[in-house]
Scaffold this motif. Structure first.
Motif, PDB file in Angstrom:
ATOM      1  N   PHE A  20       0.839  -1.195   0.000  1.00 27.10           N
ATOM      2  CA  PHE A  20       0.000   0.000   0.000  1.00 27.10           C
ATOM      3  C   PHE A  20       0.878   1.250   0.000  1.00 27.10           C
ATOM      4  O   PHE A  20       1.704   1.442   0.895  1.00 27.10           O
ATOM      5  CB  PHE A  20      -0.917   0.015   1.222  1.00 27.10           C
ATOM      6  CG  PHE A  20      -1.799  -1.189   1.314  1.00 27.10           C
ATOM      7  CD1 PHE A  20      -2.897  -1.329   0.474  1.00 27.10           C
ATOM      8  CD2 PHE A  20      -1.527  -2.203   2.233  1.00 27.10           C
ATOM      9  CE1 PHE A  20      -3.715  -2.461   0.547  1.00 27.10           C
ATOM     10  CE2 PHE A  20      -2.339  -3.325   2.307  1.00 27.10           C
ATOM     11  CZ  PHE A  20      -3.431  -3.459   1.465  1.00 27.10           C
ATOM     12  N   ARG A  21       0.688   2.089  -1.022  1.00 28.42           N
ATOM     13  CA  ARG A  21       1.451   3.343  -1.153  1.00 28.42           C
ATOM     14  C   ARG A  21       0.443   4.466  -1.267  1.00 28.42           C
ATOM     15  O   ARG A  21      -0.231   4.605  -2.295  1.00 28.42           O
ATOM     16  CB  ARG A  21       2.338   3.311  -2.394  1.00 28.42           C
ATOM     17  CG  ARG A  21       3.442   2.267  -2.350  1.00 28.42           C
ATOM     18  CD  ARG A  21       3.085   0.989  -3.040  1.00 28.42           C
ATOM     19  NE  ARG A  21       2.822   1.191  -4.469  1.00 28.42           N
ATOM     20  CZ  ARG A  21       2.355   0.265  -5.275  1.00 28.42           C
ATOM     21  NH1 ARG A  21       2.051  -0.926  -4.808  1.00 28.42           N
ATOM     22  NH2 ARG A  21       2.156   0.530  -6.549  1.00 28.42           N
ATOM     23  N   TYR A  42       0.170  -7.532  -5.070  1.00 25.54           N
ATOM     24  CA  TYR A  42      -0.754  -6.493  -4.618  1.00 25.54           C
ATOM     25  C   TYR A  42      -1.085  -5.501  -5.722  1.00 25.54           C
ATOM     26  O   TYR A  42      -1.591  -4.413  -5.455  1.00 25.54           O
ATOM     27  CB  TYR A  42      -0.154  -5.776  -3.404  1.00 25.54           C
ATOM     28  CG  TYR A  42       0.325  -6.732  -2.338  1.00 25.54           C
ATOM     29  CD1 TYR A  42      -0.579  -7.567  -1.674  1.00 25.54           C
ATOM     30  CD2 TYR A  42       1.681  -6.847  -2.027  1.00 25.54           C
ATOM     31  CE1 TYR A  42      -0.141  -8.477  -0.715  1.00 25.54           C
ATOM     32  CE2 TYR A  42       2.122  -7.752  -1.067  1.00 25.54           C
ATOM     33  CZ  TYR A  42       1.208  -8.572  -0.412  1.00 25.54           C
ATOM     34  OH  TYR A  42       1.634  -9.474   0.518  1.00 25.54           O
ATOM     35  N   ARG A  43      -0.809  -5.878  -6.953  1.00 21.74           N
ATOM     36  CA  ARG A  43      -1.057  -4.995  -8.095  1.00 21.74           C
ATOM     37  C   ARG A  43      -2.514  -4.523  -8.138  1.00 21.74           C
ATOM     38  O   ARG A  43      -2.808  -3.394  -8.529  1.00 21.74           O
ATOM     39  CB  ARG A  43      -0.694  -5.737  -9.398  1.00 21.74           C
ATOM     40  CG  ARG A  43      -1.089  -5.024 -10.685  1.00 21.74           C
ATOM     41  CD  ARG A  43      -0.308  -3.736 -10.879  1.00 21.74           C
ATOM     42  NE  ARG A  43      -0.776  -2.954 -12.000  1.00 21.74           N
ATOM     43  CZ  ARG A  43      -1.790  -2.098 -11.967  1.00 21.74           C
ATOM     44  NH1 ARG A  43      -2.452  -1.914 -10.827  1.00 21.74           N
ATOM     45  NH2 ARG A  43      -2.132  -1.406 -13.032  1.00 21.74           N
ATOM     46  N   ARG A  44      -3.426  -5.394  -7.724  1.00 23.57           N
ATOM     47  CA  ARG A  44      -4.860  -5.078  -7.827  1.00 23.57           C
ATOM     48  C   ARG A  44      -5.274  -3.921  -6.928  1.00 23.57           C
ATOM     49  O   ARG A  44      -6.380  -3.375  -7.092  1.00 23.57           O
ATOM     50  CB  ARG A  44      -5.689  -6.314  -7.479  1.00 23.57           C
ATOM     51  CG  ARG A  44      -5.546  -6.803  -6.040  1.00 23.57           C
ATOM     52  CD  ARG A  44      -6.222  -8.167  -5.836  1.00 23.57           C
ATOM     53  NE  ARG A  44      -6.178  -8.637  -4.463  1.00 23.57           N
ATOM     54  CZ  ARG A  44      -5.134  -9.289  -3.942  1.00 23.57           C
ATOM     55  NH1 ARG A  44      -4.048  -9.481  -4.670  1.00 23.57           N
ATOM     56  NH2 ARG A  44      -5.175  -9.717  -2.689  1.00 23.57           N
ATOM     57  N   TYR A  45      -4.436  -3.510  -5.996  1.00 23.47           N
ATOM     58  CA  TYR A  45      -4.819  -2.431  -5.093  1.00 23.47           C
ATOM     59  C   TYR A  45      -4.605  -1.046  -5.698  1.00 23.47           C
ATOM     60  O   TYR A  45      -5.128  -0.062  -5.184  1.00 23.47           O
ATOM     61  CB  TYR A  45      -4.043  -2.548  -3.773  1.00 23.47           C
ATOM     62  CG  TYR A  45      -4.326  -3.825  -3.014  1.00 23.47           C
ATOM     63  CD1 TYR A  45      -5.601  -4.401  -3.034  1.00 23.47           C
ATOM     64  CD2 TYR A  45      -3.324  -4.482  -2.299  1.00 23.47           C
ATOM     65  CE1 TYR A  45      -5.864  -5.577  -2.360  1.00 23.47           C
ATOM     66  CE2 TYR A  45      -3.584  -5.660  -1.601  1.00 23.47           C
ATOM     67  CZ  TYR A  45      -4.858  -6.204  -1.648  1.00 23.47           C
ATOM     68  OH  TYR A  45      -5.118  -7.376  -0.982  1.00 23.47           O
ATOM     69  N   ALA A  46      -3.831  -0.961  -6.769  1.00 20.96           N
ATOM     70  CA  ALA A  46      -3.636   0.312  -7.457  1.00 20.96           C
ATOM     71  C   ALA A  46      -4.781   0.539  -8.439  1.00 20.96           C
ATOM     72  O   ALA A  46      -5.667  -0.311  -8.609  1.00 20.96           O
ATOM     73  CB  ALA A  46      -2.302   0.298  -8.193  1.00 20.96           C
ATOM     74  N   LEU A  47      -4.788   1.696  -9.093  1.00 23.53           N
ATOM     75  CA  LEU A  47      -5.756   1.905 -10.162  1.00 23.53           C
ATOM     76  C   LEU A  47      -5.549   0.845 -11.240  1.00 23.53           C
ATOM     77  O   LEU A  47      -4.430   0.351 -11.419  1.00 23.53           O
ATOM     78  CB  LEU A  47      -5.568   3.294 -10.782  1.00 23.53           C
ATOM     79  CG  LEU A  47      -5.900   4.520  -9.936  1.00 23.53           C
ATOM     80  CD1 LEU A  47      -5.623   5.787 -10.734  1.00 23.53           C
ATOM     81  CD2 LEU A  47      -7.336   4.490  -9.460  1.00 23.53           C
ATOM     82  N   THR A  61      -6.567  -6.313  12.029  1.00 25.81           N
ATOM     83  CA  THR A  61      -6.510  -7.376  11.030  1.00 25.81           C
ATOM     84  C   THR A  61      -5.219  -7.272  10.220  1.00 25.81           C
ATOM     85  O   THR A  61      -4.639  -6.197  10.092  1.00 25.81           O
ATOM     86  CB  THR A  61      -7.703  -7.296  10.065  1.00 25.81           C
ATOM     87  OG1 THR A  61      -7.653  -8.398   9.148  1.00 25.81           O
ATOM     88  CG2 THR A  61      -7.684  -5.994   9.259  1.00 25.81           C
ATOM     89  N   SER A  62      -4.794  -8.391   9.688  1.00 27.82           N
ATOM     90  CA  SER A  62      -3.666  -8.419   8.762  1.00 27.82           C
ATOM     91  C   SER A  62      -4.124  -8.848   7.375  1.00 27.82           C
ATOM     92  O   SER A  62      -3.297  -9.184   6.524  1.00 27.82           O
ATOM     93  CB  SER A  62      -2.581  -9.382   9.270  1.00 27.82           C
ATOM     94  OG  SER A  62      -3.106 -10.696   9.410  1.00 27.82           O
ATOM     95  N   ASP A  63      -5.428  -8.790   7.144  1.00 23.62           N
ATOM     96  CA  ASP A  63      -5.981  -9.157   5.844  1.00 23.62           C
ATOM     97  C   ASP A  63      -5.820  -7.999   4.859  1.00 23.62           C
ATOM     98  O   ASP A  63      -6.386  -6.921   5.067  1.00 23.62           O
ATOM     99  CB  ASP A  63      -7.458  -9.536   5.984  1.00 23.62           C
ATOM    100  CG  ASP A  63      -8.062  -9.947   4.657  1.00 23.62           C
ATOM    101  OD1 ASP A  63      -7.730 -11.032   4.165  1.00 23.62           O
ATOM    102  OD2 ASP A  63      -8.855  -9.154   4.091  1.00 23.62           O
ATOM    103  N   HIS A  64      -5.064  -8.230   3.807  1.00 21.01           N
ATOM    104  CA  HIS A  64      -4.778  -7.170   2.863  1.00 21.01           C
ATOM    105  C   HIS A  64      -6.032  -6.623   2.182  1.00 21.01           C
ATOM    106  O   HIS A  64      -6.163  -5.409   1.972  1.00 21.01           O
ATOM    107  CB  HIS A  64      -3.795  -7.662   1.792  1.00 21.01           C
ATOM    108  CG  HIS A  64      -2.376  -7.757   2.255  1.00 21.01           C
ATOM    109  ND1 HIS A  64      -1.890  -8.833   2.981  1.00 21.01           N
ATOM    110  CD2 HIS A  64      -1.325  -6.898   2.102  1.00 21.01           C
ATOM    111  CE1 HIS A  64      -0.618  -8.625   3.249  1.00 21.01           C
ATOM    112  NE2 HIS A  64      -0.243  -7.473   2.728  1.00 21.01           N
ATOM    113  N   ASP A  65      -6.951  -7.500   1.830  1.00 22.18           N
ATOM    114  CA  ASP A  65      -8.150  -7.045   1.124  1.00 22.18           C
ATOM    115  C   ASP A  65      -9.009  -6.148   2.009  1.00 22.18           C
ATOM    116  O   ASP A  65      -9.565  -5.148   1.547  1.00 22.18           O
ATOM    117  CB  ASP A  65      -8.972  -8.240   0.636  1.00 22.18           C
ATOM    118  CG  ASP A  65      -8.322  -8.968  -0.531  1.00 22.18           C
ATOM    119  OD1 ASP A  65      -7.422  -8.388  -1.166  1.00 22.18           O
ATOM    120  OD2 ASP A  65      -8.695 -10.126  -0.805  1.00 22.18           O
TER     121      ASP A  65
END
Length: 476
Positions: A159-160, A404-409, A237-241
């Motif tokens: 996460f950035r 974690y690519r899906r977390y960006a636009l 939580t440590s769940d990324h989603d």
């Protein structure tokens, strides 16, 4: 628990200072510097299951030095192994997250031929790779200047978060180096040829461009960061989603222009077309010639900038970005580690640092022009010939696409592929689709609009969209 761990770590580092091994940075000189320093280079604290790492050299914009790395790297490793630590926040005191590495101090060690430079380089690259492969959610708050080493501490993490204060660049070519700290991986994977442009020119971009290009995963106004952190901590939580969904709530289209200091996406439209058209080539000479043919103000500025950079750095930068797209994250770090050893002893590095930070005079590069750097010789020297030292990373974890690519636009390829699968969709359908997937994430509408306009999709020609998607996928 945290206090005892910090005490243990300080004790360990103190013992290292007494060790006479040349491969340990904590020499007597370094220990004396630590004792005279009035503040710790990094601060740590915990709130519930969250852990905080705060870079604490605000007077030098949190420039990263070996004292800082030795301070926080053991802590990161301890947190990664601890079940009690469920998320990690990276912050910077002052107006920077991290403005880069302390290259001036590094150059002084080189001048003295101090063998501890191998230890510094080794520890830095182990740390950057470790961050890139951590399993504990790692949230980098890019609320200020984030350049060079600052990118290595943030851009390869899950996460950035950019804010209206974010200022980003990979300016290494200005001092006779190349974009490092994993840049061969992350620059090569930005949309189109944006990464090549940023790497060769060292161009500085702000929050919206940082988000739209994929360097940041989210935009959240700086004033909202405390509330975001409180919400995330309360999740326990440590769940990324789950963490991503929560950040998305704070990164919604309700963000106002006032929140973002009225900034806007600049690497779009005609400028983006120029970037993709001119930076598609595999030699620096072809890129410079393409920029000259383009003739726009943007192209002229980019060309002038490249021609001011050290020719060797420009050519190596282009080559390592081209190679990086087909390499995993671990091999990218190893390639850059080898490149660093070869660049550190060259004239251009000392010339660049001295001219930029000491004399403030125009640098005298050797060689002085692109034509003086033979591409075959460059590849043989920097990429085909082994470096003096190999690196043994702390783990063998690697990936070709960030997990974690899906977390960006969504990338441009993602959007064009979606349109190809749904050829009857109009711009509003495409926007609605991605807004629903991301809970109204800030930046979606602007990105879709640019892609739609730039690829002339308003006429809804599926064949053209499919061809463009194929070309974009090949380019990235």
């Amino acid at each position: 628990m945290l206090k005892s761990l910090q005490t243990s770590l300080r004790s360990t580092l103190k013992q290292q200072c007494l060790n006479k091994s040349v491969y340990r940075m904590s020499s007597t000189v370094a220990c004396q510097a630590q004792r005279s320093q009035p503040e710790e280079p990094a601060l740590f604290h915990e709130v519930g299951s969250a852990r905080y790492l705060t870079l604490n050299r605000p007077r030098v914009l949190n420039a990263m030095n070996i004292d800082m790395v030795e301070s926080f790297f053991p802590m990161l490793q301890a947190w990664e192994k601890s079940e009690a630590a469920k998320m990690i926040f990276l912050k910077g005191n002052g107006r920077a997250l991290c403005s880069g590495g302390d290259v001036k101090a590094f150059l002084e060690l080189l001048k003295r031929k101090d063998p501890k430079i191998h230890y510094i380089l080794d520890l830095d690259y182990k740390m950057f790779h470790y961050i890139a492969t951590m399993k504990t959610p790692y949230i980098a708050l890019m609320d200020g200047i984030t350049m060079g080493a600052g990118a290595g501490l943030s851009v390869n993490s899950a996460f950035r978060i950019a804010t209206e204060n974010t200022v980003f660049a990979m300016p290494e070519t200005t001092i006779g180096l190349f974009p490092d700290v994993g840049a061969s991986f992350f620059l090569s994977r930005l949309d189109g040829r944006i990464g090549t442009y940023l790497g060769m020119t060292g161009h500085t971009i702000k929050s919206h461009d940082v988000l739209q290009s994929g360097i940041a995963t989210h935009f959240v106004p700086s004033a909202h960061l405390p509330a975001l952190q409180s919400r995330l901590i309360s999740l326990d939580t440590s769940d990324h989603d789950t963490i991503n969904d929560t950040i998305n709530e704070f990164s919604s289209e309700h963000v106002t222009r006032q929140d973002s200091k009225d900034q806007h996406f600049t690497l779009r439209g005609d400028i983006r077309q120029t970037i993709d058209k001119c930076f598609q080539y595999n030699t620096a000479e072809e890129i410079v010639d393409a920029l000259k043919r383009d003739g726009s103000d943007f192209a002229k500025a980019a060309r002038d900038t490249i021609l001011k950079r050290p020719p060797t750095s420009v050519k190596v930068t282009l080559q390592h970005i081209r190679l990086g797209i087909n390499m995993g994250i671990m091999d990218c770090f190893k390639m850059e580690y080898a490149l660093w050893q070869k660049f550190a002893v060259r004239h251009d590095f000392s010339e660049g640092v001295i001219s930029q930070l000491v004399t403030k005079q125009p640098p005298q590069w050797q060689p002085a022009s692109l034509s003086d750097v033979n591409d075959d010789d460059m590849r043989h020297t920097f990429f085909d010939t082994p470096a003096p030292h190999d690196i043994e990373l702390l783990n063998d974890d690697t990936y070709f696409t960030s997990p974690y690519r899906r977390y960006a636009l969504p990338s441009e390829t993602d959007i064009l592929n979606t349109l190809t699968e749904n050829p009857t969709w109009q711009q509003q359908d495409l926007t609605r689709h991605y807004m629903e997937l991301s809970h109204g994430k800030f930046g979606i509408a602007e990105k879709v609009a640019d892609i739609w306009e730039r690829n002339k999709l308003a006429t809804n020609a599926p064949k053209a969209a499919s061809a463009t998607a194929t070309a974009t996928a090949t380019a990235t």
